[in-house]
Design an enzyme around this catalytic site. Structure first.
Site, PDB file in Angstrom:
ATOM      1  N   ASP A  11      24.341  -4.383   2.816  1.00  0.00           N
ATOM      2  CA  ASP A  11      22.989  -4.937   2.952  1.00  0.00           C
ATOM      3  C   ASP A  11      23.158  -6.422   3.272  1.00  0.00           C
ATOM      4  O   ASP A  11      24.264  -6.955   3.261  1.00  0.00           O
ATOM      5  CB  ASP A  11      22.207  -4.739   1.639  1.00  0.00           C
ATOM      6  CG  ASP A  11      20.802  -5.318   1.719  1.00  0.00           C
ATOM      7  OD1 ASP A  11      20.160  -5.154   2.773  1.00  0.00           O
ATOM      8  OD2 ASP A  11      20.337  -5.953   0.745  1.00  0.00           O
ATOM      9  N   SER A  12      22.018  -7.095   3.497  1.00  0.00           N
ATOM     10  CA  SER A  12      22.082  -8.536   3.745  1.00  0.00           C
ATOM     11  C   SER A  12      22.420  -9.312   2.473  1.00  0.00           C
ATOM     12  O   SER A  12      22.864 -10.451   2.546  1.00  0.00           O
ATOM     13  CB  SER A  12      20.727  -9.015   4.261  1.00  0.00           C
ATOM     14  OG  SER A  12      19.733  -8.742   3.277  1.00  0.00           O
ATOM     15  N   TYR A  43      17.926 -10.553   6.822  1.00  0.00           N
ATOM     16  CA  TYR A  43      18.018  -9.803   8.070  1.00  0.00           C
ATOM     17  C   TYR A  43      16.627  -9.615   8.691  1.00  0.00           C
ATOM     18  O   TYR A  43      16.507  -9.379   9.883  1.00  0.00           O
ATOM     19  CB  TYR A  43      18.613  -8.410   7.811  1.00  0.00           C
ATOM     20  CG  TYR A  43      20.134  -8.336   7.731  1.00  0.00           C
ATOM     21  CD1 TYR A  43      20.943  -9.458   7.896  1.00  0.00           C
ATOM     22  CD2 TYR A  43      20.752  -7.108   7.497  1.00  0.00           C
ATOM     23  CE1 TYR A  43      22.323  -9.352   7.814  1.00  0.00           C
ATOM     24  CE2 TYR A  43      22.131  -6.997   7.432  1.00  0.00           C
ATOM     25  CZ  TYR A  43      22.915  -8.117   7.589  1.00  0.00           C
ATOM     26  OH  TYR A  43      24.287  -8.003   7.527  1.00  0.00           O
ATOM     27  N   GLY A  44      15.616  -9.697   7.854  1.00  0.00           N
ATOM     28  CA  GLY A  44      14.260  -9.343   8.275  1.00  0.00           C
ATOM     29  C   GLY A  44      13.659 -10.218   9.356  1.00  0.00           C
ATOM     30  O   GLY A  44      12.655  -9.853   9.972  1.00  0.00           O
ATOM     31  N   CYS A  74      20.007  -0.813   3.703  1.00  0.00           N
ATOM     32  CA  CYS A  74      19.159  -1.852   4.266  1.00  0.00           C
ATOM     33  C   CYS A  74      18.121  -1.189   5.170  1.00  0.00           C
ATOM     34  O   CYS A  74      18.480  -0.529   6.157  1.00  0.00           O
ATOM     35  CB  CYS A  74      20.040  -2.812   5.070  1.00  0.00           C
ATOM     36  SG  CYS A  74      19.103  -4.001   6.030  1.00  0.00           S
ATOM     37  N   THR A  76      16.036  -2.646   7.155  1.00  0.00           N
ATOM     38  CA  THR A  76      15.963  -3.332   8.442  1.00  0.00           C
ATOM     39  C   THR A  76      16.996  -2.768   9.419  1.00  0.00           C
ATOM     40  O   THR A  76      16.681  -2.474  10.574  1.00  0.00           O
ATOM     41  CB  THR A  76      16.200  -4.849   8.226  1.00  0.00           C
ATOM     42  OG1 THR A  76      15.265  -5.305   7.245  1.00  0.00           O
ATOM     43  CG2 THR A  76      16.028  -5.631   9.492  1.00  0.00           C
ATOM     44  N   GLU A 153      16.495 -12.484  -3.926  1.00  0.00           N
ATOM     45  CA  GLU A 153      17.825 -13.114  -3.778  1.00  0.00           C
ATOM     46  C   GLU A 153      18.019 -14.230  -4.812  1.00  0.00           C
ATOM     47  O   GLU A 153      19.132 -14.487  -5.243  1.00  0.00           O
ATOM     48  CB  GLU A 153      18.000 -13.692  -2.371  1.00  0.00           C
ATOM     49  CG  GLU A 153      18.320 -12.663  -1.296  1.00  0.00           C
ATOM     50  CD  GLU A 153      19.648 -11.942  -1.493  1.00  0.00           C
ATOM     51  OE1 GLU A 153      20.657 -12.605  -1.779  1.00  0.00           O
ATOM     52  OE2 GLU A 153      19.664 -10.699  -1.364  1.00  0.00           O
ATOM     53  N   CYS A 185      12.147  -1.689   2.019  1.00  0.00           N
ATOM     54  CA  CYS A 185      13.223  -2.686   2.010  1.00  0.00           C
ATOM     55  C   CYS A 185      13.912  -2.541   0.660  1.00  0.00           C
ATOM     56  O   CYS A 185      13.238  -2.469  -0.377  1.00  0.00           O
ATOM     57  CB  CYS A 185      12.644  -4.091   2.172  1.00  0.00           C
ATOM     58  SG  CYS A 185      13.823  -5.405   1.788  1.00  0.00           S
ATOM     59  N   THR A 186      15.244  -2.524   0.675  1.00  0.00           N
ATOM     60  CA  THR A 186      15.970  -2.227  -0.564  1.00  0.00           C
ATOM     61  C   THR A 186      15.862  -3.342  -1.619  1.00  0.00           C
ATOM     62  O   THR A 186      16.217  -3.133  -2.771  1.00  0.00           O
ATOM     63  CB  THR A 186      17.460  -1.949  -0.261  1.00  0.00           C
ATOM     64  OG1 THR A 186      17.975  -3.036   0.528  1.00  0.00           O
ATOM     65  CG2 THR A 186      17.615  -0.642   0.493  1.00  0.00           C
ATOM     66  N   HIS A 187      15.370  -4.503  -1.220  1.00  0.00           N
ATOM     67  CA  HIS A 187      15.138  -5.554  -2.214  1.00  0.00           C
ATOM     68  C   HIS A 187      13.901  -5.251  -3.081  1.00  0.00           C
ATOM     69  O   HIS A 187      13.813  -5.694  -4.219  1.00  0.00           O
ATOM     70  CB  HIS A 187      14.901  -6.906  -1.526  1.00  0.00           C
ATOM     71  CG  HIS A 187      16.152  -7.594  -1.044  1.00  0.00           C
ATOM     72  ND1 HIS A 187      16.833  -7.196   0.086  1.00  0.00           N
ATOM     73  CD2 HIS A 187      16.831  -8.667  -1.533  1.00  0.00           C
ATOM     74  CE1 HIS A 187      17.875  -8.005   0.274  1.00  0.00           C
ATOM     75  NE2 HIS A 187      17.893  -8.904  -0.697  1.00  0.00           N
TER      76      HIS A 187
HETATM   77  N1  DGL Z   1      17.336  -5.337   2.051  1.00  0.00           N
HETATM   78  C1  DGL Z   1      17.205  -5.281   3.460  1.00  0.00           C
HETATM   79  C2  DGL Z   1      16.167  -4.290   3.893  1.00  0.00           C
HETATM   80  O1  DGL Z   1      16.133  -3.250   3.257  1.00  0.00           O
HETATM   81  C3  DGL Z   1      17.244  -6.596   4.186  1.00  0.00           C
HETATM   82  C4  DGL Z   1      16.185  -7.564   3.837  1.00  0.00           C
HETATM   83  C5  DGL Z   1      16.404  -8.900   4.523  1.00  0.00           C
HETATM   84  O2  DGL Z   1      17.517  -9.405   4.474  1.00  0.00           O
HETATM   85  O3  DGL Z   1      15.443  -9.411   5.120  1.00  0.00           O
HETATM   86  O4  DGL Z   1      15.435  -4.434   4.827  1.00  0.00           O
END
Ligand code: DGL
Length: 267
Positions: A11-12, A43-44, A74, A76, A153, A185-187
């Site tokens: 992931d990012s 990454y978004g 991720c 994204t 983050e 998004c996994t966050h």
């Molecule tokens: N956690 C990632 C996702 O699921 C990336 C989020 C990011 O870095 O913007 O999209």
């Protein structure tokens, strides 16, 4: 390929730890190498060519490490690059999109599905296309939440600023009569308590992590690559491209002491 080989997960940043959590629950006997591309988070807001160049570098590293499968933890990357990466990758590679959508369509009564995701995921329209493909009468509401990733983050899972950002998103979508919400998004699963507080009125919440890990397990089982040896002898490696200290601190907040050592590497 041998069952003893690890699974590569990337992931990012810390978001993919929501997938690691599901992996530890469902496949505790598996070793894994986690890569958080923290030098390039988020990454978004990246372009599709940038996303390709980042994911291809990580996948090449995982292949050098002889992983037996890769989880794109991720949303994204799963939305923007996975359909192409699937064709290039010499080992099974699984993303968040399809497993999450399958779960959502199973639990949704009205087939009106909201997706919270990054701007790059929303711009790809991958969720809308895939849901419409499987369920032409389905309705989809995709909403970008660019403030969420930096908050997670930084480990800001609660507090005034985070509550305010969640409220803003809730206000935007509240009036729509969707019955299911995908955390695209996994966050975002790390903000689930706040999201539920603002939006809960009998909604189905879908965190694609669990179904993604289940899909990976099925593939490994079919290939006879599930590790059956002593679960206590597994290896969990956490690697980052940015500062290891902050990943370790937030990683422990999100996942506990599993994140016991973090190493910075150059791919
Ligand atoms: N956690 C990632 C996702 O699921 C990336 C989020 C990011 O870095 O913007 O999209």
């Amino acid at each position: 390929m041998h069952a003893e080989r690890p699974i590569g997960i990337f992931d990012s940043g810390v978001g993919g730890l929501s997938v690691v959590k599901a992996l530890l629950e469902q496949m505790p006997a598996e070793s894994f190498v986690y890569f958080g591309d923290t030098a390039n988070v988020p990454y978004g807001n990246k372009s599709v060519p940038e996303l390709f160049s980042l994911s291809r570098r990580i996948i090449a590293y995982f292949i050098r490490r002889e992983v037996k499968a890769i989880i794109v933890a991720c949303g994204t990357q799963s939305s923007n690059t996975l359909p192409v990466l699937e064709k290039e990758c010499p080992v099974p590679i699984v993303g968040m999109l399809k497993p999450g959508i399958e779960t959502a369509l199973e639990v949704s009564d009205k087939k009106y599905i909201a997706v919270l995701a990054t701007q790059a995921t929303v711009s790809s329209r991958a969720y809308t296309k895939e849901i419409k493909n499987r369920c032409p009468d389905g309705r989809v509401l995709e909403t970008a939440c660019p403030a969420f990733v930096p908050l997670v983050e930084n480990g800001q899972l609660e507090g005034e600023k985070t509550i305010m950002e969640v409220k803003k998103v809730a206000e935007r979508i509240k009036k729509e009569p969707f019955d299911t919400l995908i955390l695209g998004c996994t966050h975002y699963p790390f903000l689930i308590n706040l999201i539920k507080k603002e939006l809960d009125c009998g909604l189905h919440f879908v965190d694609p992590a669990s179904a993604t890990v289940a899909a990976t397990m099925k593939i490994l089982r079919n290939l006879n690559l599930l590790r059956t040896n002593d679960p206590s002898a597994v290896d969990h490696e956490f690697l980052v491209s940015g500062p290891p200290e902050s990943f370790m601190k937030v990683g422990q907040l999100l996942l506990g002491t599993v994140v016991d050592e973090v190493q910075k590497i150059a791919l």
